[in-house]
Design a protein around this motif. Structure first.
Motif, PDB file in Angstrom:
ATOM      1  N   LYS B  30       0.900  -1.253   0.029  1.00 18.76           N
ATOM      2  CA  LYS B  30       0.091   0.107   0.096  1.00 18.76           C
ATOM      3  C   LYS B  30       0.777   1.155   0.026  1.00 18.76           C
ATOM      4  O   LYS B  30       0.802   2.309  -0.714  1.00 18.76           O
ATOM      5  CB  LYS B  30      -0.883   0.058   1.136  1.00 18.76           C
ATOM      6  N   SER B  31       1.881   1.157   0.878  1.00 26.26           N
ATOM      7  CA  SER B  31       2.658   2.385   1.113  1.00 26.26           C
ATOM      8  C   SER B  31       3.392   2.759  -0.328  1.00 26.26           C
ATOM      9  O   SER B  31       3.709   3.827  -0.622  1.00 26.26           O
ATOM     10  CB  SER B  31       3.372   2.375   2.122  1.00 26.26           C
ATOM     11  N   CYS B  32       3.908   1.573  -0.689  1.00 25.55           N
ATOM     12  CA  CYS B  32       4.427   1.567  -2.371  1.00 25.55           C
ATOM     13  C   CYS B  32       3.660   2.250  -3.093  1.00 25.55           C
ATOM     14  O   CYS B  32       3.995   3.144  -4.136  1.00 25.55           O
ATOM     15  CB  CYS B  32       5.331   0.320  -2.551  1.00 25.55           C
ATOM     16  N   SER B  46      10.610  -1.236   2.342  1.00 28.07           N
ATOM     17  CA  SER B  46       9.945   0.000   3.001  1.00 28.07           C
ATOM     18  C   SER B  46       9.465  -0.793   4.418  1.00 28.07           C
ATOM     19  O   SER B  46       9.572  -2.097   4.498  1.00 28.07           O
ATOM     20  CB  SER B  46       8.494   0.147   2.227  1.00 28.07           C
ATOM     21  N   PHE B  47       9.085   0.166   5.576  1.00 26.71           N
ATOM     22  CA  PHE B  47       8.953  -0.602   6.664  1.00 26.71           C
ATOM     23  C   PHE B  47       7.387  -0.578   6.867  1.00 26.71           C
ATOM     24  O   PHE B  47       6.598   0.217   6.200  1.00 26.71           O
ATOM     25  CB  PHE B  47       9.439   0.322   7.849  1.00 26.71           C
ATOM     26  N   HIS B  48       6.869  -1.077   7.829  1.00 23.23           N
ATOM     27  CA  HIS B  48       5.275  -1.087   8.110  1.00 23.23           C
ATOM     28  C   HIS B  48       5.014   0.103   8.636  1.00 23.23           C
ATOM     29  O   HIS B  48       5.585   0.710   9.423  1.00 23.23           O
ATOM     30  CB  HIS B  48       5.005  -2.312   9.230  1.00 23.23           C
ATOM     31  N   THR B  49       3.796   0.528   7.963  1.00 24.61           N
ATOM     32  CA  THR B  49       3.202   1.600   8.225  1.00 24.61           C
ATOM     33  C   THR B  49       2.818   1.769   9.769  1.00 24.61           C
ATOM     34  O   THR B  49       2.367   0.721  10.170  1.00 24.61           O
ATOM     35  CB  THR B  49       2.152   1.996   7.434  1.00 24.61           C
ATOM     36  N   ILE B  50       2.901   3.157  10.388  1.00 26.31           N
ATOM     37  CA  ILE B  50       2.564   3.237  11.811  1.00 26.31           C
ATOM     38  C   ILE B  50       1.222   4.000  11.604  1.00 26.31           C
ATOM     39  O   ILE B  50       1.161   4.974  11.007  1.00 26.31           O
ATOM     40  CB  ILE B  50       3.479   4.072  12.586  1.00 26.31           C
ATOM     41  N   TRP B  71      -5.037   8.784   2.181  1.00 33.06           N
ATOM     42  CA  TRP B  71      -4.742   8.128   3.709  1.00 33.06           C
ATOM     43  C   TRP B  71      -4.158   6.522   3.355  1.00 33.06           C
ATOM     44  O   TRP B  71      -4.921   5.782   2.898  1.00 33.06           O
ATOM     45  CB  TRP B  71      -5.711   8.029   4.465  1.00 33.06           C
ATOM     46  N   ASP B  72      -2.994   6.376   3.567  1.00 28.61           N
ATOM     47  CA  ASP B  72      -2.432   5.164   3.535  1.00 28.61           C
ATOM     48  C   ASP B  72      -2.382   4.392   4.975  1.00 28.61           C
ATOM     49  O   ASP B  72      -1.920   5.119   6.120  1.00 28.61           O
ATOM     50  CB  ASP B  72      -0.881   5.135   3.266  1.00 28.61           C
ATOM     51  N   THR B  73      -3.214   3.407   5.176  1.00 26.28           N
ATOM     52  CA  THR B  73      -3.259   2.843   6.467  1.00 26.28           C
ATOM     53  C   THR B  73      -2.410   1.733   6.807  1.00 26.28           C
ATOM     54  O   THR B  73      -1.821   1.156   5.717  1.00 26.28           O
ATOM     55  CB  THR B  73      -4.846   2.231   6.850  1.00 26.28           C
ATOM     56  N   ALA B  74      -2.112   1.369   7.962  1.00 27.67           N
ATOM     57  CA  ALA B  74      -1.300   0.252   8.495  1.00 27.67           C
ATOM     58  C   ALA B  74      -2.117  -1.202   8.430  1.00 27.67           C
ATOM     59  O   ALA B  74      -3.188  -1.153   8.919  1.00 27.67           O
ATOM     60  CB  ALA B  74      -0.930   0.519   9.923  1.00 27.67           C
TER      61      ALA B  74
END
Ligand SMILES: Nc1nc2c(ncn2[C@@H]2O[C@H](COP(=O)(O)OP(=O)(O)OP(=O)(O)O)[C@@H](O)[C@H]2O)c(=O)[nH]1
Ligand SMILES: [Mg+2]
Lengths: 1128, 218
Positions: B30-32, B46-50, B71-74
């Motif tokens: 997702k973040s990517c 990339s790291f896990h989103t907080i 909004w990118d969610t964890a």
């Protein structure tokens, strides 16, 4: 203990009546703003109170929580004292654990009671030592004895007589010379010259032996029988002693002065011949007898028991009160018995230990007493001075005492903490345990039989006092906790009641811990090396979590979400309001209580944090906080709406230019912030996310505020009469704008107060700098978004103001343009209108917003003007109308131009439009001749822009000699072919423009040249002009090349060129024309019929002049050209 | 129109604001996806989103300019209660899974339901969802979710539009978001049509609400 029970209810009553006014005061102080920074400001108006009434003080409740936290300790104590009361009622029902083998004390004693009685009578008859001096009181002693032993008179007399018959007992006096000082160099010996006097003679023995050694030897001399015999023995010793020893001196101690329990004392040495003191000797004297020590000890125990029971009965001593003090006769009897039986202090201690422990099971005695006793016994036991039987007795005593000890420890909570008696009590208890754990245990010692110690759970170390203590404390904590839970039962089965119940329990538990820390921990630590509060904490942690977690998570899950309608607006109904509010508040009250509980662990058991459940209490609240924030948005919206509704749009005080509602709004935000800060969310990832949420919510609320503030002012300042609808810029409008701006400007600091920097820093440590940076960007973006969005709202509002002003402005402009030169004051009215409006705006708005609105108004004005021009053109208004408008535009530009002459405010893209308007007005304001001239000028301009000459070139020479214009038309090149055969019959005609200024002047022309595209004309013309004509601005020479048709009757336009008068050199008469430089003019023809001047002319189709000109131009341009403005 | 040329000086823009949330299991990309879309970057580790991350992007789709608030969610389970508060007010929801992760595909239903619940949406069929199958660049040997399965799921779920993307190779990323906007627009127009007959003002207030209740950007 009993005292405690009696006084507690009174105490409670006192405390309660003391605290209730304070609690009431606290409740009254629930207004949250009295401590915020802005409090002064906030109290300026009442409306906030009304705003908060709206939702029953939703935010205030959370604000209050904080305040209560401060006063919490006092409060909790109150709660607890109440708690105490309840507890007591309960404790009455509690049954004491019954210690075993009690009850037969007396019957046991009865076995030998007569024997013992006569023995004591006998001893009383032969009182020794210092007690003998009270011999007169023998009768008192007898009376006492008789009473204690409950012996009737007859029997007593018989037994007394019998005792009198008996021979006096043999009493031994042990003398031990401990040390001497200031001795003359002689040794010491003991002699007893007169009766009843102990006489010490000090002799100087062999100097090889130290005085001290010798004296110790003498001290060992034992076995002196009776006082007279003692004397003889000493005489023998003295006579058989070494006569070469030298006599130092004598010390005398009257036997009557020696207490029955024995004594250690310093004596002066004297010598008959010498006056001077011969030195000092320390002597320890005690009585002993030849009695069987086993029997003596048993007798002693019986005696102690009987006397003690009598003592307690006589004095009605309260439980736990008796500290080992007998009344005088009893003490004398005990002392005498010890002395006359030759029992030592250890024997006495053991006897007391055993007997008192037994009595203790039925009538508790002071633990202090036992602590003293056990202290005396540990050393002798561990040194092996006691027989197996005695040790067994000792442990039997211990086993009788211990249940009571543990019981008392379990009931520690019932004592008044911090009171001296309590700590003494505890100290004694712990000392007993500590000392007992030092004693070597015997085999098969079942110290804690399971029949008595049902609560002992640890079976691995069966006789370990420390683990029994752990169990006792655990057991008591668990019981007590259960008791607290049971005795504070929720009032009903509502969630609210359940929460309140939990809060209560937690508060009581915390108070208990606090007490443990403050009052008990030190003693437990010092005496037993026992971590008391830590042990309690771990138990409570478990219990509390077990009880609270499911309730909290359940409630958080079941909190009904705010209901929204299809437009994302919260539905206003009761269910949204009441339930959430109440439970939400209590739920977070519980949070705060849990938080304080969790914090305790950091000090108490830092090493165990991992395993403690309550450390994770916040995770139970995840959903709840999210929900609360949702509720908060909803509540905030309602309050904001109310605040705006109540806002009278009057400045809150004379120094500011905003009204009450932005302050209210910020106060609401502040409440959200306070709530957040109070939560002190312990985990950083959650903190970050919730802060992001709060920012998003605040943004939504800011926008909401801006929207309803805009709506509120929307219809203000408008007046409508039958004649006109008028809008006036009012102060209210300005305040509305300022209000929104005030909110906007506060966003940043509000957001920063949420502790963003700290969160980012922690995230960097906790996760990674990279992750923290991502989060920082997110938060920054949210802040920027909020600020920008509200700024846009302000711009919207400014625009609305400007738009509202447009009808008036337009009307004044139209009126002004139509009637400018007649008796008319429209321009004045327009200026006045603008001036008034701008005055209001500039005095009320901040410079930034004023500049913005100025620019917007100016933009609107340009727009109005443009629209007006367009519509007027459509209506074909006369040139005078446009000329007038142009005049007005100039005035307006002047009005908006700042005093320093700079360009009108931030015109930006407008300047272009304005230039366009000006041009239009200028053109349309001209008369037709001027417009035609304008067309010529446009053509000149076009000609000058040409880079190539597609229609050929014309070469001329020109000069002015005074007002005489001389023109030499030399040649033309590359003119365009007009005939089908590709040739042309060209000639040049010279016009002077503006035509109407040169009407009298003949227009010269050259001859026609046949079939050539490169004609050589070489003709010179002179045109006499008036001075006026010669100096006319913008006058030009207009060369037209034409094609003569073969009949010579008509001609076609080929191309043209212009040359302005201003470019023609003025020379003297003498200068010849051929001295002038040749001018090469690029030939062209009208190409576009949409130039501004042409278009303006085109609007005057009704006018012949204009019509003809356009027709001519069009024919010049050829068939393709047309006016493209769409009017055709 | 003349008035168009007369647009005043504006610090911010006045685009249509669209709130988009990207949902899906942890690690599906997702973040990517967001990073490729907004910054045109791809980060392999990339790291896990907080909790959540948020970015803005202005885009022009079919001649209309939008400000996308993404909004990118964890996706990790432990963040559940931290991400759900952000669902409300969403215009477009991207349901994401990775084609090499069957569980993430299976969880689509869970994600959809979680979204509907917390966004308080009653009628799923009128809400613009988009299914994004990410990591489409991976080799066929690693792919475990087939196209037909995905299509089948989408059909069952009110014909949610579906697209395969690769943030790594920059394939279909813009298209995916454009698809979302399309879907939103279509449903919005349908909504307006059905409601036009009822009352005109309703639409106005709804639009006003939409544009006012959210932040816009520079
Ligand atoms: N091959 C390939 N790998 C990708 C692609 N997109 C993401 N990844 C990898 O997948 C992993 C996880 O990507 P993220 O974007 O952090 O996953 P996420 O969905 O945001 O995860 P959470 O934040 O935990 O919810 C990273 O190691 C990326 O390198 C893609 O398109 N192709
Ligand atoms: Mg992610």
């Amino acid at each position: 203990m009993n005292r405690f029970f009696i006084t507690m209810p009174e105490l409670k009553a006192i405390i309660v009546s003391n605290i209730s006014p304070r609690l009431k005061r606290a409740a009254r102080k629930a207004n949250p703003f009295d401590k915020t920074e802005k409090s002064k400001e906030l109290y300026h108006h009442d409306s906030f109170k009304r705003v908060q009434e709206l939702d029953g003080g939703f935010f205030e409740k959370f604000g209050t929580l904080l305040r209560e936290q401060a006063a919490e300790d006092t409060k909790e104590v109150h709660e607890d004292s109440k708690e105490k009361g309840e507890e007591e009622t309960a404790s009455e029902e509690e049954t004491e654990e019954t210690p075993p083998d009690q009850g037969d004390i007396i019957s046991n004693a009865l076995l030998n009671i007569e024997e013992l009685y006569s023995e004591i009578l006998f001893e009383t008859l032969h009182i020794i030592g210092s007690d003998a001096s009270i011999i007169e009181e023998q009768d008192t002693l007898f009376a006492y004895l008789q009473e204690a032993f409950k012996v009737d008179q007859e029997r007593h007399t018989v037994m007394l007589e019998a005792a009198k018959e008996k021979e006096a007992p043999n009493i031994l006096l042990n003398v031990e010379v401990v040390e001497g000082k200031e001795l003359s160099p002689k040794d010491a010996n003991v002699e007893n010259t007169p009766d009843d006097v102990l006489c010490l003679e000090v002799w100087d023995f062999d100097p090889a032996e130290t005085v001290r050694e010798k004296m110790t030897k003498i001290g060992d001399v034992k076995g002196v029988k009776g006082l007279t015999k003692l004397m003889k023995e000493i005489a023998v010793t003295a006579s058989t002693g070494k006569h070469d020893n030298e006599f130092i001196g004598t010390a005398t101690v009257p036997l009557k002065s020696i207490p029955a329990a024995g004594q250690t004392l310093w004596c002066n040495l004297e010598k008959k011949s010498k006056v001077k003191r011969q030195g000092l000797v320390k002597v320890k004297v005690s009585f002993s007898s030849e009695k069987n020590s086993h029997v003596a000890a048993q007798e002693h125990r019986h005696l102690l028991r009987i006397l003690l029971l009598h003592e307690l009965e006589q004095n009605k001593t309260e439980a736990f009160e008796w500290k080992g003090e007998f009344c005088v006769p009893a003490a004398t009897l005990v002392r005498q018995h010890l002395a006359q039986s030759g029992l030592g202090p250890t024997d006495d201690a053991l006897a007391q230990w055993v007997e008192f422990a037994t009595v203790h099971t039925s009538h508790p005695l002071s633990f202090h007493l036992f602590a003293d006793l056990v202290r005396k016994l540990v050393q002798p036991i561990n040194s092996g001075l006691l027989s197996d039987e005695e040790i067994k007795l000792f442990w039997d005593g211990a086993k009788k005492l211990l249940p009571s000890c543990f019981n008392s420890i379990k009931k520690l909570r019932k004592l008044i903490p911090g009171e001296k008696s309590t700590s003494l009590h505890l100290q004694s208890l712990l000392t007993i345990l500590a000392e007992l754990s030092k004693v070597q245990q015997t085999e098969n010692l079942d110290l804690f039989p399971s029949s008595v110690y049902g609560w002992i759970t640890s079976k691995d170390s069966p006789n370990d006092i420390r683990s029994a203590l752990t169990d006792a404390i655990t057991q008591s904590a668990v019981d007590w906790f259960q008791h607290v839970v049971d005795h504070n039962k929720p009032t009903d089965d509502s969630d609210e009641a359940r929460l309140k119940h939990l809060i209560k329990v937690l508060q009581v538990v915390r108070t208990d811990l606090q007490r443990a820390i403050d009052f008990h921990d030190k003693l437990f630590g010092q005496i037993m090396l026992f971590p008391y509060s830590r042990t309690l904490y771990i138990i409570y942690d478990n219990k509390v979590s077990e009880m609270t977690e499911p309730v909290v998570t359940d409630l958080c899950m079941s909190l009904k979400p705010i209901k929204y309608n299809e437009y994302d607006e919260p539905i206003q109904n009761d269910s949204n309001d009441s339930t959430l509010l109440a439970i939400g508040t209590t739920l977070f009250e519980l949070y705060l209580v849990l938080q304080r509980f969790a914090v305790l662990a950091k000090g108490l058991c830092p090493a165990d944090l991992e395993g403690l459940h309550a450390q994770q209490f916040h995770t139970w609240y995840h959903r709840g906080v999210a929900q609360w924030l949702d509720i908060a948005v909803y509540k905030a919206m309602k309050r904001i709406a109310k605040a705006v509704d109540l806002d009278e749009l009057q400045p809150v005080d004379a120094n500011v230019q905003y009204s009450a509602s932005p302050i209210d709004t910020l106060a609401i935000f502040n409440q959200i912030k306070v709530f957040w800060q109070q939560l002190a969310w312990p985990d950083v990832e959650g903190s970050y996310t919730f802060v992001a949420k709060i920012m998003d919510d605040v943004c939504i609320n800011c926008v909401y505020y801006a929207d309803i503030m805009s709506k509120k002012v929307d219809n203000m300042g408008e007046t409508e009469t039958v004649y006109e609808k008028k809008f006036e810029v009012t102060n209210e409008w300005c305040y509305a704008i300022n209000n929104i701006d005030y909110v906007r400007l506060s966003i940043k600091s509000f957001m920063n107060d949420l502790g963003v920097d700290e969160i980012i820093k922690q995230l960097a440590d906790f996760r990674s700098p990279n992750a923290a940076e991502h989060c920082r960007v997110t938060l920054q973006l949210l802040i920027d978004n909020a600020i920008d969005t509200v700024r846009n709202k302000i711009l919207d509002l400014l625009e609305v103001v400007a738009v509202k002003m447009t009808p008036s402005i337009s009307r004044f402009l139209v009126e002004g343009a139509e009637l400018l030169n007649q008796e008319n004051n429209s321009v004045d009215r327009l200026m006045q209108y603008l001036e008034e409006s701008l005055c209001t705006l500039s005095s009320q708005l901040n410079p930034e917003n004023f500049d913005r609105i100025l620019s917007i108004i100016w933009t609107k004005l340009a727009q109005i003007m443009y629209n007006l021009v367009e519509s007027s053109l459509e209506k074909r208004r006369p040139p005078s109308f446009f000329a007038n408008l142009h005049e007005m535009l100039k005035i307006l530009t002047g009005f908006f131009r700042p005093d320093n002459g700079a360009a009108p405010p931030s015109l930006g893209a407008n300047s272009e439009v304005l230039a366009k308007i000006e041009q239009l007005l200028m053109l349309h304001g001209m008369d037709t001749w001027q417009l035609i001239q304008q067309c010529h000028l446009e053509r000149l301009n076009e000609q000058q822009q040409l880079t190539a000459a597609p229609l050929g070139m014309l070469t001329v020479r020109m000069q002015f000699v005074h007002d005489l214009l001389r023109i030499e038309i030399m040649n033309a090149r590359n003119i365009r072919p007009m005939d089908d055969n590709g040739s042309c019959d060209p000639y040049v005609k010279v016009h002077l423009v503006p035509e109407e200024k040169f009407t009298g002047i003949t227009r010269p022309r050259t001859k026609t040249h046949k079939k050539t595209l490169f004609p050589l004309f070489d003709e010179i013309f002179s045109i006499q002009l008036s001075r006026e004509q010669r100096e006319m601005k913008d006058a030009m020479v207009h060369f037209l090349i034409k094609d003569q048709d073969f009949l010579g009757m008509s001609s076609d336009f080929v191309a043209e060129a212009y040359f302005p008068f201003s470019g023609i050199p003025a020379t003297t008469m003498e200068t010849r024309l051929d001295e002038m430089t040749q001018i090469h003019l690029k030939l062209s023809k009208p190409s576009r019929m949409d130039s501004p001047a042409i278009k303006a002319l085109d609007h005057r189709q009704g006018e012949k002049l204009a019509k003809d000109f356009i027709k001519k131009q069009r024919s010049k341009a050829g068939s393709k050209a047309s006016i493209t403005n769409g009017n055709h | 129109m003349a008035s168009h040329a007369l647009g005043g000086p504006r610090p911010g823009n006045r685009n249509v604001l669209l709130k988009i949330v990207i949902l899906g299991d942890g690690g599906v990309g997702k973040s990517c996806l967001m990073n490729r879309y907004v910054n045109n970057q791809f980060n392999d580790n990339s790291f896990h989103t907080i909790g959540v991350e948020f970015l803005n992007k202005d885009v022009k789709i079919n001649d209309e300019t939008y400000t996308m608030q993404i909004w990118d969610t964890a996706g990790q389970e432990r963040f559940k209660s931290l991400r759900t508060p952000f669902y409300r007010g969403t215009d477009i929801c991207m349901l994401t899974f990775a084609v090499d992760d069957r569980t993430s595909f299976k969880n689509l239903t869970m994600w959809k339901n979680e979204f509907l619940h917390y966004a308080n949406i009653k009628d799923a069929s009128t809400f613009p969802f988009i299914v994004v199958a990410s990591k489409a660049d991976i080799g066929a040997d690693k792919r475990v979710v087939t196209e037909s399965e995905i299509k089948c799921w989408c059909e069952v779920n009110d014909n949610i539009p579906y697209i395969e993307t690769s943030s790594k190779d920059a394939i279909n990323v813009e298209t995916a978001f454009a698809l979302g906007v399309d879907s939103w627009k279509r449903l919005e127009e349908a909504f307006d049509k059905t409601n036009n007959y009822v009352a005109d003002t309703v639409n106005l207030s709804r639009l006003a609400q939409r544009n006012s209740s959210k932040c816009c950007s520079n």
